[in-house]
Design a protein around this motif. Structure first.
Motif: not given
Length: 77
Positions: A5, A64, A68
């Motif tokens: 990310y 999401k 993460m």
């Protein structure tokens, strides 16, 4: 360390702690010191909070957010 990310893709708060977690994880992987792991844990808690906030604000999905969190929590293993 390869980054999954990019902190620049997220708001300043989440991005800031994401960057800190990446740096802390890299430092801890090299040193394995208790102090560096403690820094990683503290910044991970702040990142977790910021991801929860941006998910509740609808900036990212809860799916999401969970992906993460799983990725970043893996640094503590």
């Amino acid at each position: 360390m390869e980054r999954k990310y990019n902190p620049a893709d997220y708001d300043w708060y989440a991005g800031e702690f994401m960057e800190k977690v990446y740096q802390d994880a890299d430092r801890w992987q090299k040193s394995r010191s208790i102090s560096d792991k403690f820094d990683l844990q503290n910044d991970m808690m702040a990142l977790r909070t910021s991801l929860k906030v941006i998910a509740s604000d609808g900036i990212i999905t809860t799916k999401k957010r969970d992906e993460m969190l799983e990725y970043f929590l893996g640094f503590l293993a």
